[in-house]
Design a protein around this motif. Structure first.
Motif, PDB file in Angstrom:
ATOM      1  N   ILE A 121       0.901  -1.348   0.034  1.00  0.00           N
ATOM      2  CA  ILE A 121       0.067   0.106   0.002  1.00  0.00           C
ATOM      3  C   ILE A 121       0.848   1.135   0.019  1.00  0.00           C
ATOM      4  N   ARG A 122       0.550   2.151  -0.977  1.00  0.00           N
ATOM      5  CA  ARG A 122       1.164   3.575  -1.007  1.00  0.00           C
ATOM      6  C   ARG A 122       0.413   4.511  -0.265  1.00  0.00           C
ATOM      7  N   ALA A 123       0.899   5.288   0.492  1.00  0.00           N
ATOM      8  CA  ALA A 123      -0.066   6.486   1.223  1.00  0.00           C
ATOM      9  C   ALA A 123       0.928   7.603   1.453  1.00  0.00           C
ATOM     10  N   PRO A 124       0.314   8.769   1.254  1.00  0.00           N
ATOM     11  CA  PRO A 124       1.182  10.142   1.826  1.00  0.00           C
ATOM     12  C   PRO A 124       1.730   9.689   3.019  1.00  0.00           C
ATOM     13  N   LYS A 125       3.017  10.246   3.492  1.00  0.00           N
ATOM     14  CA  LYS A 125       3.694  10.055   4.829  1.00  0.00           C
ATOM     15  C   LYS A 125       2.991  11.038   5.800  1.00  0.00           C
ATOM     16  N   SER A 163       5.994   2.494  -8.212  1.00  0.00           N
ATOM     17  CA  SER A 163       5.907   3.885  -8.459  1.00  0.00           C
ATOM     18  C   SER A 163       5.689   4.976  -7.327  1.00  0.00           C
ATOM     19  N   ALA A 164       6.285   4.550  -6.138  1.00  0.00           N
ATOM     20  CA  ALA A 164       5.892   5.347  -4.965  1.00  0.00           C
ATOM     21  C   ALA A 164       6.982   6.728  -4.983  1.00  0.00           C
ATOM     22  N   SER A 171      -3.498   2.363  -5.399  1.00  0.00           N
ATOM     23  CA  SER A 171      -2.054   2.074  -5.153  1.00  0.00           C
ATOM     24  C   SER A 171      -1.877   0.611  -4.285  1.00  0.00           C
ATOM     25  N   ILE A 172      -3.057  -0.108  -4.183  1.00  0.00           N
ATOM     26  CA  ILE A 172      -3.002  -1.396  -3.533  1.00  0.00           C
ATOM     27  C   ILE A 172      -2.629  -2.465  -4.459  1.00  0.00           C
ATOM     28  N   VAL A 173      -1.528  -2.984  -4.297  1.00  0.00           N
ATOM     29  CA  VAL A 173      -1.258  -4.119  -4.989  1.00  0.00           C
ATOM     30  C   VAL A 173      -1.018  -5.443  -4.031  1.00  0.00           C
TER      31      VAL A 173
END
Length: 133
Positions: free
Chosen positions: A22-26, A72-73, A120-122
């Motif tokens: 999961i990508r998320a803004p810091k 692609s983060a 963004s969830i893989v």
């Protein structure tokens, strides 16, 4: 295809894991940690082992491409990994059914989806390789 349908197609029923990136803004880190702690309670209650990790390095190593590049983060995003461990495909079905009927679990899911980077969830569902285990 639903998550439980994915597990039904697994041949090996001696343990299934789901890997989720999961990508998320810091800036959303603390809020996601709080939600994660609450979802831990749900999964523990239903016999699922859940482990969560945060990516610490972003450099490639030798011929290995760092996962942050594959998904692609950007530099202002965290990359988190969750590993969920189930007994078998039937267990997954039971947990997914319980989740669908749990009001708080659904609220937490919606809250989390508002905090992560859209799209963004893989994830992947994995069964044990008996040939090498």
């Amino acid at each position: 295809m639903s998550n439980s349908d994915n597990f039904e197609h697994q041949k090996d029923t001696s343990g299934l894991i789901q890997i989720v990136f999961i990508r998320a803004p810091k800036k959303n880190h603390d809020a996601l940690v709080n939600i994660g702690k609450q979802t831990d309670d749900f999964f523990r209650k239903h016999g699922v082992s859940k482990y969560a990790y945060r990516l610490t390095a972003r450099e490639n190593m030798m011929d290995f491409v760092n996962v942050s590049k594959t998904i692609s983060a950007s530099d202002d995003e965290d990359v988190n990994l969750e590993i969920l461990s189930y007994r078998d495909a039937k267990h997954v079905e039971e947990v997914m059914k319980a989740m669908e009927g749990d009001k708080r679990a659904n609220e937490l899911y919606k809250e989390a989806m508002e905090l992560i980077t859209p799209g963004s969830i893989v994830f992947g569902d994995f069964s044990r390789l008996n040939e090498i285990s």
